[in-house]
Design a protein around this motif. Sequence first.
Motif, short mmCIF file in Angstrom:
data_model
loop_
_atom_site.label_atom_id
_atom_site.label_comp_id
_atom_site.label_asym_id
_atom_site.label_seq_id
_atom_site.Cartn_x
_atom_site.Cartn_y
_atom_site.Cartn_z
N PHE A 29 1.00 -1.20 0.09
CA PHE A 29 -0.07 0.05 0.12
C PHE A 29 0.83 1.16 0.15
O PHE A 29 0.52 2.29 -0.59
CB PHE A 29 -1.07 -0.09 1.04
N ALA A 30 2.01 1.31 0.77
CA ALA A 30 2.85 2.44 0.63
C ALA A 30 3.54 2.55 -0.50
O ALA A 30 3.66 3.75 -0.90
CB ALA A 30 3.88 2.05 1.78
N ARG A 31 3.92 1.63 -1.34
CA ARG A 31 4.31 1.45 -2.59
C ARG A 31 3.03 2.13 -3.74
O ARG A 31 3.45 3.15 -4.62
CB ARG A 31 5.09 0.46 -3.23
N THR A 32 1.97 1.63 -3.29
CA THR A 32 0.85 2.51 -4.22
C THR A 32 0.85 3.94 -3.99
O THR A 32 0.60 4.70 -5.05
CB THR A 32 -0.42 1.75 -3.97
N MET A 33 0.87 4.46 -2.57
CA MET A 33 0.92 5.98 -2.49
C MET A 33 2.02 6.40 -3.15
O MET A 33 1.84 7.66 -3.57
CB MET A 33 0.86 5.85 -0.80
N ASP A 34 3.10 5.66 -3.17
CA ASP A 34 4.45 6.63 -3.70
C ASP A 34 4.21 6.64 -5.43
O ASP A 34 4.77 7.54 -5.98
CB ASP A 34 5.54 5.61 -3.14
N ARG A 35 3.31 5.60 -5.90
CA ARG A 35 3.16 5.82 -7.29
C ARG A 35 1.97 6.73 -7.52
O ARG A 35 2.22 7.48 -8.64
CB ARG A 35 2.96 4.34 -7.74
N ILE A 36 1.13 6.98 -6.97
CA ILE A 36 -0.25 7.77 -7.15
C ILE A 36 -0.01 9.07 -6.82
O ILE A 36 -0.45 10.01 -7.42
CB ILE A 36 -1.54 6.94 -6.67
N GLN A 37 0.74 9.46 -5.82
CA GLN A 37 0.92 10.73 -5.38
C GLN A 37 1.39 11.61 -6.40
O GLN A 37 0.81 12.66 -6.89
CB GLN A 37 1.80 10.93 -4.07
N PRO A 38 2.69 11.07 -7.11
CA PRO A 38 3.19 11.89 -8.27
C PRO A 38 2.26 11.88 -9.36
O PRO A 38 2.30 12.99 -10.20
CB PRO A 38 4.42 11.22 -8.52
N MET A 39 1.75 11.04 -9.68
CA MET A 39 0.50 11.13 -10.90
C MET A 39 -0.59 11.93 -10.56
O MET A 39 -1.02 12.52 -11.45
CB MET A 39 -0.02 9.68 -11.28
N MET A 40 -1.01 12.21 -9.41
CA MET A 40 -1.90 12.96 -8.95
C MET A 40 -1.49 14.45 -9.31
O MET A 40 -2.34 15.37 -10.06
CB MET A 40 -2.56 12.75 -7.50
N LEU A 41 -0.49 14.81 -8.90
CA LEU A 41 0.46 16.12 -9.09
C LEU A 41 0.60 16.39 -10.65
O LEU A 41 0.24 17.63 -11.22
CB LEU A 41 1.57 16.34 -8.38
N ASN A 42 1.03 15.31 -11.22
CA ASN A 42 1.36 15.59 -12.66
C ASN A 42 0.08 16.02 -13.27
O ASN A 42 -0.11 16.70 -14.36
CB ASN A 42 1.70 14.37 -13.31
N ALA A 43 -1.07 15.12 -13.05
CA ALA A 43 -2.46 15.62 -13.68
C ALA A 43 -2.99 16.96 -13.34
O ALA A 43 -3.44 17.50 -14.24
CB ALA A 43 -3.33 14.33 -13.41
N ALA A 44 -2.62 17.31 -12.08
CA ALA A 44 -2.97 18.51 -11.73
C ALA A 44 -2.56 19.80 -12.21
O ALA A 44 -2.78 20.77 -12.49
CB ALA A 44 -2.90 18.85 -10.08
N THR A 45 -1.12 19.58 -12.95
CA THR A 45 -0.36 20.61 -13.58
C THR A 45 -0.32 20.36 -15.15
O THR A 45 0.65 20.66 -15.65
CB THR A 45 1.26 20.45 -13.05
N ASP A 46 -1.24 19.74 -15.52
CA ASP A 46 -1.57 19.51 -17.11
C ASP A 46 -0.33 18.62 -17.57
O ASP A 46 0.06 19.10 -18.72
CB ASP A 46 -1.71 20.87 -17.69
N GLY A 47 0.15 17.76 -16.80
CA GLY A 47 1.20 16.77 -17.28
C GLY A 47 2.67 17.68 -17.41
O GLY A 47 3.24 17.15 -18.62
#
Length: 206
Positions: free
Chosen positions: A132-150
Motif C-alpha cells: 500500500f505504501a508503494r501504491t501511495m508512492d506511485r499515485i501521489q506524483p501521478m495526481m500532481l502531474n495530472a493537476a499540472t496539465d502533465g
Amino acid sequence: MKKDRLDKQLEFILAIDKEKNIFRQTYVSDASRMENDAEHAWHMAVMCMILSEYAEHPIDKLKTMTMLLIHDLVEIYAGDTYAYAGVDAEEIHQREYAAAEKLYGMLPEEQGIYFMNLWKEFEEGKSPEAQFARTMDRIQPMMLNAATDGRAWKEHKVRLSQIMKRNEHTAEGSSVLWDYALKHFVMPHVESGEIINDETHSTGLK
C-alpha cells in the motif's frame, strides 16, 4: 565524549531537516515549483490516513504511515533519481542501502534497526503495508502531474509504456486506487498528448 540516547535522537532529527532540500521532478499542484522530498512524504502519509480503506488487504495504518515518512530519507545522502531516468535499479538500491545504513545508524540501536527494517520492507514490497505504501508512492506524483496539465510528463517526454511498466505492481496495494489513477490521472493526458502513447496493448482499464 560518548553520545547519550537523546543526543543521538536529536542529531538524527536535525540531520533529516536536509530532506527539505531534496527536490523532486514533480511540480506542486499550482506548478509554481518542484516539490521536495519532505513534502512528498507528508503528502503520502496524509493520503494513507485518508485512503487506507481502499487497501487491497488490511494494513497497520500507523506502520504504513511511518514507512512513508522515513523511506525517502535516504535521499539525503543518495540523492533523488527521477522515476523515468533509465538508471539501473540495482545501482540505485545499492546507493540507497548504504545511505540507509549511514542515516539510521545515527539513532539508538533499536530505533535504527526498526527504521532500517521498515525501509527494507518497503523496498521488498511484499507485506500489505509495503504494497500500500508503494501504491501511495506511485499515485501521489501521478495526481500532481495530472493537476499540472502533465507538465513534468511533457518535459521528460514520458511514454505510456514507461508508466505502465513502473506501475505493474501498483494494484497489489490497491486495485481501486490504481484503476482510479489510470482513468482520471493517466489516460486523459494520453488522449491530450502530454503522455506519449506508445502502447499497442490494452491498459486493462474498465
